[in-house]
Design a protein around this motif. Structure first.
Motif, PDB file in Angstrom:
ATOM      1  N   VAL B  61       0.893  -1.167   0.000  1.00 38.10           N
ATOM      2  CA  VAL B  61       0.000   0.000   0.000  1.00 38.10           C
ATOM      3  C   VAL B  61       0.923   1.206   0.000  1.00 38.10           C
ATOM      4  O   VAL B  61       1.592   1.462   0.997  1.00 38.10           O
ATOM      5  N   VAL B  62       1.029   1.915  -1.132  1.00 35.75           N
ATOM      6  CA  VAL B  62       2.046   2.959  -1.242  1.00 35.75           C
ATOM      7  C   VAL B  62       1.525   4.376  -1.019  1.00 35.75           C
ATOM      8  O   VAL B  62       2.311   5.301  -0.874  1.00 35.75           O
ATOM      9  N   ASP B  63       0.203   4.547  -0.986  1.00 42.88           N
ATOM     10  CA  ASP B  63      -0.297   5.892  -0.678  1.00 42.88           C
ATOM     11  C   ASP B  63      -1.625   5.806   0.065  1.00 42.88           C
ATOM     12  O   ASP B  63      -2.132   4.717   0.304  1.00 42.88           O
ATOM     13  N   GLY B  64      -2.123   6.950   0.456  1.00 40.69           N
ATOM     14  CA  GLY B  64      -3.373   6.993   1.222  1.00 40.69           C
ATOM     15  C   GLY B  64      -3.093   6.897   2.706  1.00 40.69           C
ATOM     16  O   GLY B  64      -1.948   6.819   3.137  1.00 40.69           O
ATOM     17  N   PRO B  65      -4.176   6.944   3.506  1.00 42.42           N
ATOM     18  CA  PRO B  65      -4.016   7.019   4.968  1.00 42.42           C
ATOM     19  C   PRO B  65      -3.302   5.812   5.579  1.00 42.42           C
ATOM     20  O   PRO B  65      -2.628   5.968   6.598  1.00 42.42           O
ATOM     21  N   ALA B  66      -3.429   4.618   4.978  1.00 47.31           N
ATOM     22  CA  ALA B  66      -2.738   3.457   5.560  1.00 47.31           C
ATOM     23  C   ALA B  66      -1.230   3.611   5.392  1.00 47.31           C
ATOM     24  O   ALA B  66      -0.454   3.321   6.310  1.00 47.31           O
ATOM     25  N   ASP B  76      -8.251  -1.521   8.212  1.00 46.34           N
ATOM     26  CA  ASP B  76      -8.963  -1.849   6.966  1.00 46.34           C
ATOM     27  C   ASP B  76      -8.050  -2.609   6.002  1.00 46.34           C
ATOM     28  O   ASP B  76      -8.461  -3.592   5.382  1.00 46.34           O
ATOM     29  N   ALA B  77      -6.789  -2.149   5.881  1.00 50.77           N
ATOM     30  CA  ALA B  77      -5.833  -2.808   4.981  1.00 50.77           C
ATOM     31  C   ALA B  77      -5.543  -4.224   5.457  1.00 50.77           C
ATOM     32  O   ALA B  77      -5.509  -5.170   4.655  1.00 50.77           O
ATOM     33  N   ALA B  78      -5.352  -4.382   6.763  1.00 46.43           N
ATOM     34  CA  ALA B  78      -5.028  -5.708   7.310  1.00 46.43           C
ATOM     35  C   ALA B  78      -6.183  -6.677   7.108  1.00 46.43           C
ATOM     36  O   ALA B  78      -5.985  -7.853   6.782  1.00 46.43           O
ATOM     37  N   GLN B  79      -7.406  -6.148   7.262  1.00 47.96           N
ATOM     38  CA  GLN B  79      -8.588  -6.993   7.052  1.00 47.96           C
ATOM     39  C   GLN B  79      -8.660  -7.440   5.585  1.00 47.96           C
ATOM     40  O   GLN B  79      -8.906  -8.610   5.284  1.00 47.96           O
ATOM     41  N   ALA B  80      -8.399  -6.505   4.665  1.00 46.95           N
ATOM     42  CA  ALA B  80      -8.443  -6.830   3.232  1.00 46.95           C
ATOM     43  C   ALA B  80      -7.335  -7.825   2.875  1.00 46.95           C
ATOM     44  O   ALA B  80      -7.549  -8.765   2.100  1.00 46.95           O
ATOM     45  N   ALA B  81      -6.136  -7.632   3.438  1.00 47.14           N
ATOM     46  CA  ALA B  81      -5.019  -8.535   3.134  1.00 47.14           C
ATOM     47  C   ALA B  81      -5.301  -9.941   3.663  1.00 47.14           C
ATOM     48  O   ALA B  81      -4.952 -10.941   3.030  1.00 47.14           O
ATOM     49  N   THR B  82      -5.960 -10.011   4.824  1.00 49.20           N
ATOM     50  CA  THR B  82      -6.303 -11.322   5.388  1.00 49.20           C
ATOM     51  C   THR B  82      -7.261 -12.043   4.444  1.00 49.20           C
ATOM     52  O   THR B  82      -7.084 -13.223   4.131  1.00 49.20           O
ATOM     53  N   ALA B  83      -8.275 -11.304   3.972  1.00 47.14           N
ATOM     54  CA  ALA B  83      -9.256 -11.904   3.069  1.00 47.14           C
ATOM     55  C   ALA B  83      -8.588 -12.348   1.769  1.00 47.14           C
ATOM     56  O   ALA B  83      -8.795 -13.466   1.289  1.00 47.14           O
ATOM     57  N   GLN B  84      -7.744 -11.464   1.207  1.00 47.04           N
ATOM     58  CA  GLN B  84      -7.122 -11.781  -0.072  1.00 47.04           C
ATOM     59  C   GLN B  84      -6.151 -12.959   0.016  1.00 47.04           C
ATOM     60  O   GLN B  84      -6.065 -13.775  -0.873  1.00 47.04           O
ATOM     61  N   SER B  85      -5.413 -13.034   1.146  1.00 51.07           N
ATOM     62  CA  SER B  85      -4.414 -14.100   1.281  1.00 51.07           C
ATOM     63  C   SER B  85      -5.069 -15.420   1.661  1.00 51.07           C
ATOM     64  O   SER B  85      -4.529 -16.491   1.373  1.00 51.07           O
ATOM     65  N   GLY B  86      -6.223 -15.359   2.315  1.00 47.19           N
ATOM     66  CA  GLY B  86      -6.851 -16.579   2.814  1.00 47.19           C
ATOM     67  C   GLY B  86      -6.055 -17.204   3.950  1.00 47.19           C
ATOM     68  O   GLY B  86      -6.210 -18.390   4.255  1.00 47.19           O
ATOM     69  N   ALA B  87      -5.201 -16.402   4.602  1.00 48.14           N
ATOM     70  CA  ALA B  87      -4.310 -16.941   5.630  1.00 48.14           C
ATOM     71  C   ALA B  87      -5.081 -17.446   6.845  1.00 48.14           C
ATOM     72  O   ALA B  87      -6.102 -16.891   7.234  1.00 48.14           O
ATOM     73  N   ARG B  88      -4.569 -18.518   7.427  1.00 49.10           N
ATOM     74  CA  ARG B  88      -5.153 -19.076   8.632  1.00 49.10           C
ATOM     75  C   ARG B  88      -4.437 -18.524   9.877  1.00 49.10           C
ATOM     76  O   ARG B  88      -4.964 -18.554  10.961  1.00 49.10           O
ATOM     77  N   GLU B 178     -10.790  -0.319   0.756  1.00 49.61           N
ATOM     78  CA  GLU B 178     -11.372   0.990   1.042  1.00 49.61           C
ATOM     79  C   GLU B 178     -11.061   1.375   2.478  1.00 49.61           C
ATOM     80  O   GLU B 178     -11.290   0.591   3.396  1.00 49.61           O
ATOM     81  N   ALA B 179     -10.501   2.560   2.668  1.00 51.80           N
ATOM     82  CA  ALA B 179     -10.157   3.003   4.013  1.00 51.80           C
ATOM     83  C   ALA B 179     -11.231   3.923   4.569  1.00 51.80           C
ATOM     84  O   ALA B 179     -11.730   4.796   3.873  1.00 51.80           O
ATOM     85  N   ASN B 180     -11.575   3.673   5.835  1.00 54.11           N
ATOM     86  CA  ASN B 180     -12.586   4.492   6.501  1.00 54.11           C
ATOM     87  C   ASN B 180     -11.959   5.084   7.767  1.00 54.11           C
ATOM     88  O   ASN B 180     -11.874   4.416   8.789  1.00 54.11           O
ATOM     89  N   VAL B 181     -11.471   6.314   7.659  1.00 51.76           N
ATOM     90  CA  VAL B 181     -10.769   6.942   8.783  1.00 51.76           C
ATOM     91  C   VAL B 181     -11.740   7.741   9.642  1.00 51.76           C
ATOM     92  O   VAL B 181     -12.419   8.644   9.154  1.00 51.76           O
ATOM     93  N   ARG B 182     -11.812   7.370  10.908  1.00 51.63           N
ATOM     94  CA  ARG B 182     -12.721   8.078  11.820  1.00 51.63           C
ATOM     95  C   ARG B 182     -11.975   8.891  12.880  1.00 51.63           C
ATOM     96  O   ARG B 182     -12.462   9.881  13.371  1.00 51.63           O
ATOM     97  N   THR B 183     -10.794   8.382  13.262  1.00 53.62           N
ATOM     98  CA  THR B 183      -9.999   9.121  14.237  1.00 53.62           C
ATOM     99  C   THR B 183      -8.867   9.807  13.481  1.00 53.62           C
ATOM    100  O   THR B 183      -7.999   9.138  12.921  1.00 53.62           O
ATOM    101  N   ARG B 184      -8.943  11.131  13.437  1.00 53.32           N
ATOM    102  CA  ARG B 184      -7.988  11.897  12.620  1.00 53.32           C
ATOM    103  C   ARG B 184      -6.845  12.428  13.480  1.00 53.32           C
ATOM    104  O   ARG B 184      -7.073  12.902  14.601  1.00 53.32           O
ATOM    105  N   VAL B 185      -5.636  12.367  12.941  1.00 49.59           N
ATOM    106  CA  VAL B 185      -4.477  12.931  13.637  1.00 49.59           C
ATOM    107  C   VAL B 185      -4.411  14.420  13.309  1.00 49.59           C
ATOM    108  O   VAL B 185      -4.348  14.803  12.146  1.00 49.59           O
ATOM    109  N   LEU B 186      -4.456  15.277  14.337  1.00 48.78           N
ATOM    110  CA  LEU B 186      -4.429  16.718  14.116  1.00 48.78           C
ATOM    111  C   LEU B 186      -3.008  17.252  14.165  1.00 48.78           C
ATOM    112  O   LEU B 186      -2.651  18.185  13.454  1.00 48.78           O
TER     113      LEU B 186
END
Lengths: 264, 321
Positions: B61-66, B76-88, B178-186
């Motif tokens: 993941v080279v850009d965006g909030p992650a 969100d990225a970790a959840q997507a990577a888990t799904a894509q890899s099918g890792a146990r 898809e990233a859903n950022v709710r806690t923003r760093v000020l």
């Protein structure tokens, strides 16, 4: 609108228990003698954070939620004595304090939903028994709320929460819309001591008690872990005490000994 | 598809040390395919290092909030990577980021995190067995992970990274999510410490409650400077305000693994030991001969640090010429 703050507080074995009074047997941990349990230290800081918000906000209510099987009432009432308004005990044999946080997350989530009008949940960063540091994060995920961890300052401003988080080499300020879950750390400062008036008031408060059935939780959460073993760790260190004619002599000999061992 | 997924971090164009340790731990399980998630602007460069270090697939993941390190987007990225890899088996590290991301990922996947593990293995039926210190290190627990996905985080430096093997090959896949950022760093503020960084120091000189105030830390700094090391502290010394909280070594502070750890006026509460017990040689100076620190130290002096330390430093000065 009254701001409704929930604080989660866990009753734990006193972490100051000397090692010699600390027993690990039959996959369970206990303390020798009559060492009373305590409210988890970081959770007292969570109470303190909630009371500071209440003072700043004016119109606010602090409800303490505690999940467990057996409570020492005079211990778990301490947050009330500090100034919290209400205490709800989530008490059931199913809420046994285990290394698996699944049940505590389910119970606290259900209780927060049952309370209904909660704006913010404040928790200690971790409990001093299992040191999991994940129940508050699990509650946030289960509720779908925003979360900010390891706060040293927490402010509620017009529908949002602003948290100053402790970083290893500094700090950062984060902001989220309410409702949200926040965890606090010892950097928040020493929690206030209950005063006599607080202690008397706490004595009169009858805690509300909710069981797993009251929370519609029977059989809802399948465990994440099975405990395979719990034991005292092996310590393999052979300590060599360096002595001398006096303290300064011992210090000198320590340097020589470290050189001899090629440590220095 | 992969059997194990490492939730990695990128630092300075390379996978972080704990990421390489996670890859080694996954390889140690004896599984066939190991994937690694690498968020960060330099993820593509880091991916080759991860592959020579034992990974088969790198999700970048080279850009965006992650890539910027926002926790919400990393979950969100970790959840997507888990799904894509099918890792146990999903393995992360108990780093600043891992402390937030790993538990949240575990709950999203319908399980809980085996956190702060010193070791992971598989039992005969393929369940992940995680071993970890509990009760501030006074006890050690082993748990079997029961869910369809096991999520664990490793205590940094509890596993050795593999030697890089330049002949290894692997796949690099940009991760779509898809990233859903709710806690923003000020705002982020660095409070610069003095001298050598605690986590990387080969020598650490730490002070505790027994020092009695902030001034003696000057002597510790002097000793640390002589040895090219860093100064640390116990939680008690930090809470008392004698040194900034960034100095804290322990369960709720930093984990250090220097060649030499010198503890001065530290009683050795398990909360502190959790951060320094993997040091190669631990030396303790404490006036209480019964202090717990002497059970864990290799060398000890039971005496008044105000007398022991100056003599120690003077002798050291002589030895070092």
């Amino acid at each position: 609108m009254t701001l409704h703050i929930v604080v989660t507080a866990k009753q734990v074995l006193d972490p100051e228990t000397p090692l010699s009074a600390f027993n690990v047997a039959d996959n369970a941990v206990s303390t020798a003698g009559n060492i009373p349990p305590v409210v988890n230290g970081y959770d007292e800081q969570a109470v303190e954070a909630a009371l500071r918000i209440k003072e700043a906000h004016g119109d606010a209510k602090v409800t303490v939620l505690s999940c467990g099987t057996d409570f020492a009432l005079d211990v778990i009432k301490k947050p009330l004595a500090m100034g919290a308004d209400e205490l709800v005990l989530l008490q059931d044999a199913a809420f046994e304090n285990s290394i698996d946080p699944t049940m505590a997350v389910a119970a606290l989530t259900a209780a927060i939903r049952k309370l209904g009008d909660v704006d913010i949940v404040i928790s200690g960063r971790q409990a001093s028994d299992w040191d999991n540091a994940q129940v508050p994060l699990g509650v946030a995920e289960s509720l779908g709320w925003a979360v900010a961890t390891i706060g040293r300052k927490v402010q509620v401003l017009d529908g949002t929460v602003r948290v100053e988080r402790v970083l290893p080499d500094g700090h950062e300020t984060v902001e989220a819309s309410l409702p949200a879950v926040v965890t606090v750390s010892n950097e928040l400062g020493t929690p206030r001591y209950p005063n006599m008036r607080g202690i008397m008031a706490a004595r009169r408060v009858q805690p509300t008690v909710w069981s797993a059935a009251d929370l519609d939780l029977d059989g809802a959460a399948s465990p994440a872990f099975e405990l395979v073993s719990l034991k005292k760790p092996e310590r393999a260190v052979q300590t060599e005490m360096i002595t001398g004619d006096h303290d300064a002599d011992a210090g000198r000999k320590l340097a020589l000994r470290l050189r001899e061992e090629r440590v220095l | 598809m992969a059997d194990a997924l490492i939730i990695g971090e990128v630092a300075g164009g390379a996978p972080s040390s704990s990421t390489m340790e996670g890859i080694a731990a996954a390889r140690g399980l004896g599984v066939r395919q190991v994937a690694v998630l690498l968020p960060g602007a330099d993820a593509a460069t880091a991916a080759s290092a991860a592959i020579t270090g034992g990974a088969d697939i790198a999700y970048t993941v080279v850009d965006g909030p992650a890539a910027d390190g926002e926790f919400d987007a990393l979950v969100d990225a970790a959840q997507a990577a888990t799904a894509q890899s099918g890792a146990r088996y999903v393995i992360g590290a108990k780093t600043l980021t891992g402390r937030d991301v790993m538990p949240r990922l575990a709950f999203r996947l319908g399980t809980a995190l085996a956190s702060d593990c010193s070791a992971v293995s598989l039992d005969d039926s393929g369940r992940l067995i995680a071993t970890r210190p509990v009760y501030g290190g006074n006890a050690e627990a082993s748990v079997a992970c029961l869910g369809s996905v096991a999520v664990a985080s490793l205590r940094p430096k509890s596993v050795d990274a593999l030697e890089p093997d330049a002949s290894r090959t692997g796949e690099v896949q940009p991760l779509a999510f898809e990233a859903n950022v709710r806690t923003r760093v000020l705002e982020r503020v660095e409070e610069a410490g003095e001298g050598v960084r605690l986590e990387n120091a080969r020598v650490v000189v730490s002070g505790g409650r027994g020092l009695g105030g902030p001034e003696p830390f000057g002597s510790l700094r002097e000793l640390a400077d002589m040895l090219g090391g860093a100064v640390g502290a116990s939680r008690a010394a930090c809470d008392a305000g004698w040194v900034p909280s960034g100095y804290q070594v322990g369960l709720t502070g930093k984990t250090v693994t220097p060649d030499l750890y010198i503890a001065v006026g530290i009683s050795g509460a398990s909360q502190h030991m959790a951060g320094c017990s993997n040091s190669r040689t631990l030396v303790a100076i404490n006036k209480d001969a019964g202090a717990n620190i002497f059970k864990e130290a290799r060398f000890g002096v039971a005496g008044d640090w105000q007398k022991v330390l100056p003599a120690f430093m003077e002798q050291l000065h002589e030895l070092m010429g």
